[in-house]
Design a protein around this motif. Structure first.
Motif, PDB file in Angstrom:
ATOM      1  N   ALA A  14       0.836  -1.207   0.000  1.00  0.00           N
ATOM      2  CA  ALA A  14       0.000   0.000   0.000  1.00  0.00           C
ATOM      3  C   ALA A  14       0.866   1.250   0.000  1.00  0.00           C
ATOM      4  N   SER A  15       1.959   1.218   0.731  1.00  0.00           N
ATOM      5  CA  SER A  15       2.875   2.363   0.762  1.00  0.00           C
ATOM      6  C   SER A  15       3.518   2.586  -0.606  1.00  0.00           C
ATOM      7  N   ILE A  16       3.924   1.507  -1.256  1.00  0.00           N
ATOM      8  CA  ILE A  16       4.512   1.611  -2.599  1.00  0.00           C
ATOM      9  C   ILE A  16       3.491   2.166  -3.581  1.00  0.00           C
ATOM     10  N   ARG A  17       2.249   1.657  -3.503  1.00  0.00           N
ATOM     11  CA  ARG A  17       1.198   2.159  -4.402  1.00  0.00           C
ATOM     12  C   ARG A  17       0.940   3.654  -4.165  1.00  0.00           C
ATOM     13  N   ALA A  18       0.915   4.067  -2.908  1.00  0.00           N
ATOM     14  CA  ALA A  18       0.682   5.481  -2.597  1.00  0.00           C
ATOM     15  C   ALA A  18       1.818   6.340  -3.138  1.00  0.00           C
ATOM     16  N   SER A  19       3.049   5.876  -2.995  1.00  0.00           N
ATOM     17  CA  SER A  19       4.194   6.626  -3.524  1.00  0.00           C
ATOM     18  C   SER A  19       4.137   6.698  -5.043  1.00  0.00           C
ATOM     19  N   SER A  20       3.775   5.605  -5.671  1.00  0.00           N
ATOM     20  CA  SER A  20       3.667   5.591  -7.135  1.00  0.00           C
ATOM     21  C   SER A  20       2.581   6.553  -7.607  1.00  0.00           C
ATOM     22  N   ALA A  21       1.463   6.581  -6.893  1.00  0.00           N
ATOM     23  CA  ALA A  21       0.379   7.500  -7.252  1.00  0.00           C
ATOM     24  C   ALA A  21       0.823   8.948  -7.088  1.00  0.00           C
ATOM     25  N   GLU A  22       1.601   9.227  -6.059  1.00  0.00           N
ATOM     26  CA  GLU A  22       2.109  10.580  -5.840  1.00  0.00           C
ATOM     27  C   GLU A  22       3.029  10.991  -6.988  1.00  0.00           C
ATOM     28  N   VAL A  23       3.889  10.091  -7.429  1.00  0.00           N
ATOM     29  CA  VAL A  23       4.777  10.380  -8.555  1.00  0.00           C
ATOM     30  C   VAL A  23       3.942  10.612  -9.817  1.00  0.00           C
ATOM     31  N   ALA A  24       2.942   9.776 -10.036  1.00  0.00           N
ATOM     32  CA  ALA A  24       2.097   9.928 -11.224  1.00  0.00           C
ATOM     33  C   ALA A  24       1.381  11.278 -11.224  1.00  0.00           C
ATOM     34  N   ARG A  25       0.881  11.692 -10.053  1.00  0.00           N
ATOM     35  CA  ARG A  25       0.217  13.000  -9.968  1.00  0.00           C
ATOM     36  C   ARG A  25       1.199  14.129 -10.280  1.00  0.00           C
ATOM     37  N   TYR A  26       2.424  13.998  -9.777  1.00  0.00           N
ATOM     38  CA  TYR A  26       3.435  15.017 -10.045  1.00  0.00           C
ATOM     39  C   TYR A  26       3.759  15.068 -11.535  1.00  0.00           C
ATOM     40  N   VAL A  27       3.978  13.915 -12.134  1.00  0.00           N
ATOM     41  CA  VAL A  27       4.313  13.874 -13.563  1.00  0.00           C
ATOM     42  C   VAL A  27       3.171  14.460 -14.381  1.00  0.00           C
ATOM     43  N   ALA A  28       1.948  14.148 -13.999  1.00  0.00           N
ATOM     44  CA  ALA A  28       0.792  14.658 -14.739  1.00  0.00           C
ATOM     45  C   ALA A  28       0.654  16.181 -14.611  1.00  0.00           C
TER      46      ALA A  28
ATOM     47  N   ASP B 125       3.246  18.439 -13.982  1.00  0.00           N
ATOM     48  CA  ASP B 125       4.455  19.211 -14.299  1.00  0.00           C
ATOM     49  C   ASP B 125       4.902  18.912 -15.724  1.00  0.00           C
ATOM     50  N   PRO B 126       4.863  19.891 -16.616  1.00  0.00           N
ATOM     51  CA  PRO B 126       5.215  19.658 -18.018  1.00  0.00           C
ATOM     52  C   PRO B 126       6.637  19.119 -18.207  1.00  0.00           C
ATOM     53  N   SER B 127       7.611  19.617 -17.438  1.00  0.00           N
ATOM     54  CA  SER B 127       8.979  19.128 -17.619  1.00  0.00           C
ATOM     55  C   SER B 127       9.114  17.686 -17.146  1.00  0.00           C
ATOM     56  N   ALA B 128       8.396  17.316 -16.099  1.00  0.00           N
ATOM     57  CA  ALA B 128       8.426  15.921 -15.637  1.00  0.00           C
ATOM     58  C   ALA B 128       7.755  15.026 -16.662  1.00  0.00           C
ATOM     59  N   ARG B 129       6.647  15.485 -17.223  1.00  0.00           N
ATOM     60  CA  ARG B 129       5.945  14.706 -18.246  1.00  0.00           C
ATOM     61  C   ARG B 129       6.840  14.515 -19.467  1.00  0.00           C
ATOM     62  N   GLU B 130       7.532  15.567 -19.885  1.00  0.00           N
ATOM     63  CA  GLU B 130       8.447  15.475 -21.027  1.00  0.00           C
ATOM     64  C   GLU B 130       9.576  14.488 -20.740  1.00  0.00           C
ATOM     65  N   PHE B 131      10.134  14.560 -19.528  1.00  0.00           N
ATOM     66  CA  PHE B 131      11.196  13.637 -19.143  1.00  0.00           C
ATOM     67  C   PHE B 131      10.704  12.192 -19.238  1.00  0.00           C
ATOM     68  N   MET B 132       9.504  11.920 -18.705  1.00  0.00           N
ATOM     69  CA  MET B 132       8.977  10.552 -18.726  1.00  0.00           C
ATOM     70  C   MET B 132       8.703  10.087 -20.152  1.00  0.00           C
ATOM     71  N   GLU B 133       8.251  10.992 -21.000  1.00  0.00           N
ATOM     72  CA  GLU B 133       7.995  10.608 -22.396  1.00  0.00           C
ATOM     73  C   GLU B 133       9.292  10.247 -23.095  1.00  0.00           C
ATOM     74  N   ASP B 134      10.363  10.991 -22.821  1.00  0.00           N
ATOM     75  CA  ASP B 134      11.651  10.720 -23.457  1.00  0.00           C
ATOM     76  C   ASP B 134      12.360   9.517 -22.844  1.00  0.00           C
ATOM     77  N   TRP B 135      12.279   9.389 -21.548  1.00  0.00           N
ATOM     78  CA  TRP B 135      13.073   8.395 -20.834  1.00  0.00           C
ATOM     79  C   TRP B 135      12.301   7.137 -20.502  1.00  0.00           C
ATOM     80  N   GLY B 136      10.997   7.243 -20.301  1.00  0.00           N
ATOM     81  CA  GLY B 136      10.215   6.175 -19.727  1.00  0.00           C
ATOM     82  C   GLY B 136       9.867   5.020 -20.638  1.00  0.00           C
ATOM     83  N   THR B 137       9.954   5.173 -21.958  1.00  0.00           N
ATOM     84  CA  THR B 137       9.549   4.097 -22.851  1.00  0.00           C
ATOM     85  C   THR B 137      10.694   3.739 -23.793  1.00  0.00           C
ATOM     86  N   PRO B 138      11.232   2.505 -23.684  1.00  0.00           N
ATOM     87  CA  PRO B 138      12.325   2.119 -24.593  1.00  0.00           C
ATOM     88  C   PRO B 138      11.808   1.948 -26.022  1.00  0.00           C
ATOM     89  N   ASP B 139      12.697   2.160 -26.967  1.00  0.00           N
ATOM     90  CA  ASP B 139      12.308   1.933 -28.351  1.00  0.00           C
ATOM     91  C   ASP B 139      12.563   0.464 -28.705  1.00  0.00           C
TER      92      ASP B 139
END
Length: 80
Positions: free
Chosen positions: A46-60, A62-76
């Motif tokens: 539950a703690s891990i899920r809550a932390s993950s949700a907090e990160v997801a809310r932040y990424v959603a 913050d434009p620079s965080a969203r851009e970082f995740m788009e560039d870094w988060g998905t391998p080609d």
């Protein structure tokens, strides 16, 4: 190393837990250890899920965080 824990149980609660422990073929102490270990795993998850949700809310939010995740988060296709 493990350490003992003393717990007072109401007679009806103890009887219920002892009956379930017996049905599972273990003693009450073993049964209580299993329940506690499962509860600890659930709390950690539950703690891990809550932390993950907090990160997801932040990424959603913050434009620079969203851009970082788009560039870094998905391998080609090449794994890069």
């Amino acid at each position: 190393m493990t350490s003992p824990v003393s717990v007072r149980l109401d007679p009806d609660v103890r009887a219920t837990l002892e009956a379930d422990a017996k049905a599972q073929g273990v003693g009450l102490a073993t049964y209580l250890r299993q329940l506690a270990a499962k509860a600890a795993r659930d709390v950690r998850r539950a703690s891990i899920r809550a932390s993950s949700a907090e990160v997801a809310r932040y990424v959603a939010s913050d434009p620079s965080a969203r851009e970082f995740m788009e560039d870094w988060g998905t391998p080609d296709a090449e794994g890069i």
